[in-house]
Structure formats: C-alpha cells, structure tokens
Design a protein around this motif. Sequence first.
Motif, mmCIF file in Angstrom:
data_model
loop_
_atom_site.group_PDB
_atom_site.id
_atom_site.type_symbol
_atom_site.label_atom_id
_atom_site.label_comp_id
_atom_site.label_asym_id
_atom_site.label_seq_id
_atom_site.Cartn_x
_atom_site.Cartn_y
_atom_site.Cartn_z
ATOM 1 N N SER A 75 10.190 -4.184 -0.522
ATOM 2 C CA SER A 75 10.732 -4.659 -1.794
ATOM 3 C C SER A 75 9.911 -5.828 -2.323
ATOM 4 C CB SER A 75 12.193 -5.104 -1.612
ATOM 5 O OG SER A 75 13.018 -4.025 -1.246
ATOM 6 N N THR A 76 10.149 -6.164 -3.597
ATOM 7 C CA THR A 76 9.521 -7.330 -4.199
ATOM 8 C C THR A 76 9.705 -8.562 -3.311
ATOM 9 O OG1 THR A 76 9.905 -6.483 -6.417
ATOM 10 C CG2 THR A 76 9.573 -8.856 -6.196
ATOM 11 N N GLY A 77 8.631 -9.312 -3.098
ATOM 12 C CA GLY A 77 8.692 -10.515 -2.282
ATOM 13 C C GLY A 77 8.382 -10.282 -0.826
ATOM 14 N N GLU A 78 8.286 -9.017 -0.417
ATOM 15 C CA GLU A 78 8.009 -8.709 0.988
ATOM 16 C C GLU A 78 6.545 -8.359 1.222
ATOM 17 O OE1 GLU A 78 12.398 -7.056 2.365
ATOM 18 O OE2 GLU A 78 10.823 -5.597 1.918
ATOM 19 N N TYR A 79 5.720 -8.402 0.182
ATOM 20 C CA TYR A 79 4.304 -8.085 0.311
ATOM 21 C C TYR A 79 3.565 -8.681 -0.876
ATOM 22 C CZ TYR A 79 5.031 -4.653 -3.389
ATOM 23 O OH TYR A 79 5.337 -4.062 -4.585
ATOM 24 N N GLN A 80 2.244 -8.714 -0.780
ATOM 25 C CA GLN A 80 1.392 -9.088 -1.898
ATOM 26 C C GLN A 80 0.408 -7.961 -2.163
ATOM 27 O OE1 GLN A 80 0.564 -13.231 -0.013
ATOM 28 N NE2 GLN A 80 -0.094 -13.420 -2.152
ATOM 29 N N LEU A 81 0.109 -7.741 -3.426
ATOM 30 C CA LEU A 81 -0.895 -6.751 -3.823
ATOM 31 C C LEU A 81 -1.999 -7.488 -4.563
ATOM 32 C CD1 LEU A 81 -1.591 -3.680 -3.952
ATOM 33 C CD2 LEU A 81 -0.555 -3.686 -6.230
ATOM 34 N N LEU A 82 -3.232 -7.390 -4.067
ATOM 35 C CA LEU A 82 -4.351 -8.163 -4.598
ATOM 36 C C LEU A 82 -5.515 -7.241 -4.940
ATOM 37 C CD1 LEU A 82 -4.265 -10.857 -1.778
ATOM 38 C CD2 LEU A 82 -3.372 -11.169 -4.092
ATOM 39 N N LEU A 83 -6.118 -7.448 -6.100
ATOM 40 C CA LEU A 83 -7.330 -6.730 -6.482
ATOM 41 C C LEU A 83 -8.531 -7.597 -6.120
ATOM 42 C CD1 LEU A 83 -8.583 -4.268 -7.948
ATOM 43 C CD2 LEU A 83 -8.430 -5.594 -10.078
ATOM 44 N N ILE A 115 -2.640 -6.091 6.922
ATOM 45 C CA ILE A 115 -3.153 -5.639 5.638
ATOM 46 C C ILE A 115 -3.547 -4.170 5.699
ATOM 47 C CG2 ILE A 115 -4.059 -7.951 5.149
ATOM 48 C CD1 ILE A 115 -6.890 -6.658 5.334
ATOM 49 N N ASP A 116 -3.559 -3.570 4.542
ATOM 50 C CA ASP A 116 -4.152 -2.253 4.337
ATOM 51 C C ASP A 116 -4.751 -2.278 2.941
ATOM 52 O OD1 ASP A 116 -4.976 0.346 4.801
ATOM 53 O OD2 ASP A 116 -3.056 0.951 5.662
ATOM 54 N N PHE A 117 -5.434 -1.216 2.545
ATOM 55 C CA PHE A 117 -6.096 -1.215 1.250
ATOM 56 C C PHE A 117 -6.114 0.201 0.690
ATOM 57 C CE2 PHE A 117 -9.338 -0.223 4.352
ATOM 58 C CZ PHE A 117 -10.094 0.762 3.741
ATOM 59 N N PHE A 125 -15.295 1.021 -12.524
ATOM 60 C CA PHE A 125 -16.018 -0.249 -12.436
ATOM 61 C C PHE A 125 -17.062 -0.442 -13.537
ATOM 62 C CE2 PHE A 125 -15.046 1.509 -8.215
ATOM 63 C CZ PHE A 125 -13.983 0.683 -7.904
ATOM 64 N N ARG A 126 -17.542 0.628 -14.149
ATOM 65 C CA ARG A 126 -18.500 0.542 -15.261
ATOM 66 C C ARG A 126 -19.684 -0.355 -14.920
ATOM 67 N NH1 ARG A 126 -15.876 -0.239 -21.058
ATOM 68 N NH2 ARG A 126 -17.771 0.849 -21.634
ATOM 69 N N GLY A 127 -20.289 -0.106 -13.758
ATOM 70 C CA GLY A 127 -21.458 -0.867 -13.348
ATOM 71 C C GLY A 127 -21.162 -2.168 -12.641
ATOM 72 N N ARG A 128 -19.893 -2.565 -12.582
ATOM 73 C CA ARG A 128 -19.533 -3.794 -11.875
ATOM 74 C C ARG A 128 -19.407 -3.498 -10.382
ATOM 75 N NH1 ARG A 128 -16.037 -3.791 -16.390
ATOM 76 N NH2 ARG A 128 -14.356 -3.013 -15.067
ATOM 77 N N ARG A 129 -19.242 -4.558 -9.605
ATOM 78 C CA ARG A 129 -19.055 -4.397 -8.164
ATOM 79 C C ARG A 129 -17.778 -3.627 -7.888
ATOM 80 N NH1 ARG A 129 -21.848 -8.176 -5.047
ATOM 81 N NH2 ARG A 129 -20.975 -7.063 -3.262
ATOM 82 N N LYS A 130 -17.783 -2.851 -6.820
ATOM 83 C CA LYS A 130 -16.626 -2.035 -6.470
ATOM 84 C C LYS A 130 -15.454 -2.924 -6.065
ATOM 85 C CE LYS A 130 -15.195 1.886 -3.656
ATOM 86 N NZ LYS A 130 -15.615 2.929 -2.683
ATOM 87 N N MET A 131 -14.273 -2.586 -6.586
ATOM 88 C CA MET A 131 -13.053 -3.326 -6.292
ATOM 89 C C MET A 131 -12.075 -2.423 -5.551
ATOM 90 S SD MET A 131 -13.731 -6.250 -7.872
ATOM 91 C CE MET A 131 -12.177 -7.113 -8.196
ATOM 92 N N LEU A 132 -11.141 -3.046 -4.857
ATOM 93 C CA LEU A 132 -10.065 -2.288 -4.231
ATOM 94 C C LEU A 132 -8.812 -3.145 -4.165
ATOM 95 C CD1 LEU A 132 -10.095 -3.617 -1.184
ATOM 96 C CD2 LEU A 132 -11.858 -1.930 -0.766
ATOM 97 N N TYR A 133 -7.687 -2.472 -3.968
ATOM 98 C CA TYR A 133 -6.416 -3.167 -3.843
ATOM 99 C C TYR A 133 -6.106 -3.398 -2.370
ATOM 100 C CZ TYR A 133 -5.057 -2.845 -8.737
ATOM 101 O OH TYR A 133 -4.977 -3.010 -10.105
ATOM 102 N N GLU A 163 4.141 0.405 -5.691
ATOM 103 C CA GLU A 163 3.010 0.822 -6.523
ATOM 104 C C GLU A 163 2.413 2.141 -6.052
ATOM 105 O OE1 GLU A 163 3.161 -3.688 -6.929
ATOM 106 O OE2 GLU A 163 3.531 -2.192 -5.369
ATOM 107 N N ILE A 164 2.369 2.338 -4.732
ATOM 108 C CA ILE A 164 1.761 3.542 -4.183
ATOM 109 C C ILE A 164 2.777 4.665 -4.060
ATOM 110 C CG2 ILE A 164 0.400 4.468 -2.272
ATOM 111 C CD1 ILE A 164 -0.935 2.315 -3.991
ATOM 112 N N ALA A 165 4.017 4.327 -3.708
ATOM 113 C CA ALA A 165 5.057 5.360 -3.638
ATOM 114 C C ALA A 165 5.211 6.064 -4.980
ATOM 115 C CB ALA A 165 6.382 4.740 -3.196
#
Length: 301
Positions: A75-83, A115-117, A125-133, A163-165
Amino acid sequence: MLPFRKKNNKSKELVAIHIAPEGVAIASASVVAGLRKLSYVAFLDVSEPLNNASLVASEVSEVGLSDSCCSLVLSTGEYQLLLVEAPEVPKDELKEALIWRVKDLIQYSTDDVIIDFFELPDDAFRGRRKMLYVVAADRKLIEKRISWLESIKLTPVYIDVPEIALLNIAENLSESEAGTVILYLDEKQSIVNMMSGSWLYLSRALSYSHSAQLDNTVLDLQRSMDYFESQIGKSACTRIIVLPLQIGETPLMMELRRNLDADVQSLDLGDVIESDVPLAIDLQQRCFLAIAAALRNEAGA
C-alpha cells in the motif's frame, strides 16, 4: 528475499492480498486456456487485520485457498518508486549497483532495504541515458508481511506494487500506438500510468486527495500528457481510463472531460476479464488492486 515481480509463475492458482486499514481484499485466479480467470473475490471487514490473522486464515481455509501461492500488494507508504539512470554494469550486478545509486533517495538504510527494478522500453529515452524504475521497501516490513501470509496458510511467491499490478489489466487496454492514460484513484495517493501499446513509459504518483483537489488532478494529468508527447516522443494520448469503476458522472470525470482533449472512460472489470464471481461495483472498488495482482499472466515479468 522475494522479488517484487517474479518471472514465469507457473502455479495454477494464484491468490492476491491487499491489506487496508479497514480490512483485507482477497482475489484468486486460476489458469484457464492459458489465461487467468477469477475464481474468488472478497473484502473481509477485519479491524486491524495484521493483528487478527486467525480471522483471515479462517476465510482462506473455508473457501479452499490454503497453501495457494500468494502475491501481496503493498500500500501507499510501504514502498518507494524511483526513476533513476541505469548503472552500466552486468545484469547480475545491477541490483547491488542500484542500491548504491538510490541510497541518498530512499528512507531506509542500505542494510535494511530490499529493492527490485523494472525497465522501460528502449524508445522511452530519445537518445538519453537509459532509465529504469526502482522499487524500494523496508526489509523488516516485508519480512513481517511474509510471516503474516504464512500464518494464514498462504505461500508467498512475490511482492507487488500498485503501479505494476495495474499493468495486468491495462496492458490489454492499450493496443494502439496512440497514448493511453491509466488513472487509478485512491484518496491518499492516486497513480498515473502513461502507456503506448501494451508498454508502460511513465508512472507518476499524485500524493493528495483527488476528490479534494480536482483542479490539481486535471493539471497533473495535462502535464503528464504533454511530457509523454514532447519529451518521450510518443503519440498524443487519446484515452484516459479511470480506475476503479466510477459510478455515474462524478465531479472528477466531468472535469476531465471538460478540460482534457481525450476520451475519458471508466472501466467495468466485468466487461474485460473472465470471472466466476459477479463483479459488483462495490467489490471492484474495494478489491481492485487484489484483482489486478491475481490476474498476472504466465509470462508476466
């Protein structure tokens, strides 16, 4: 430690649990012709469910779900999601490298975090560095949740986040290359997923009450849609799908239709998924995340 999103779950029966302050949402799905079909959905009105495991265990046993594989939706507050920018390391070293990349962004120490990703499509990315969550959670909280699941006679196989579910339902709603906004409403923290085809390109959290701040919700959606088109380079969003099912013309639905140039719809799960259980509106609203998590397909990553 369990991954947040385990690959290739082959169990025939999957139970998903989402714990709320007022009770527990449970959904179970079995594999029929290679696809998940709901076989059981219920919301248990259990006060302080984490302290009343026996009541939940009784229900699990009574409906014949004991010893089933289980997903827990946080639930909200039990994890963080970061790009974050993806470290340039071999894949088997990626999680370790990510811990150090996010250590100043998370509210846990590196010794106490799990953590997981998940990766974004290459054209995000349009030529930018690759990002992940990166998904980060307190290891002790996860261990307590796993022990709780085991105490109600379920077998934990992975931890999920909203977000993933949501992708288990949304990936079949975004078939065209035109952009689709998935807006999941929650009074504490709503979620905006931006999709093209069946792929997630951007996820945002709206950390306020959508019903109390209609204007902010509309503005944040407009900004997300503009970013999706101008910065990520995808086709303009033509649909906004609001989840869970909304009853009639709510103030938010009217504001979205009035201010955004897109087809605004709300989704009745009964129209898009197979279920042995009648999916009444109240059941969809209270159990949406559990239902979404239970519908993970065989090839889900």
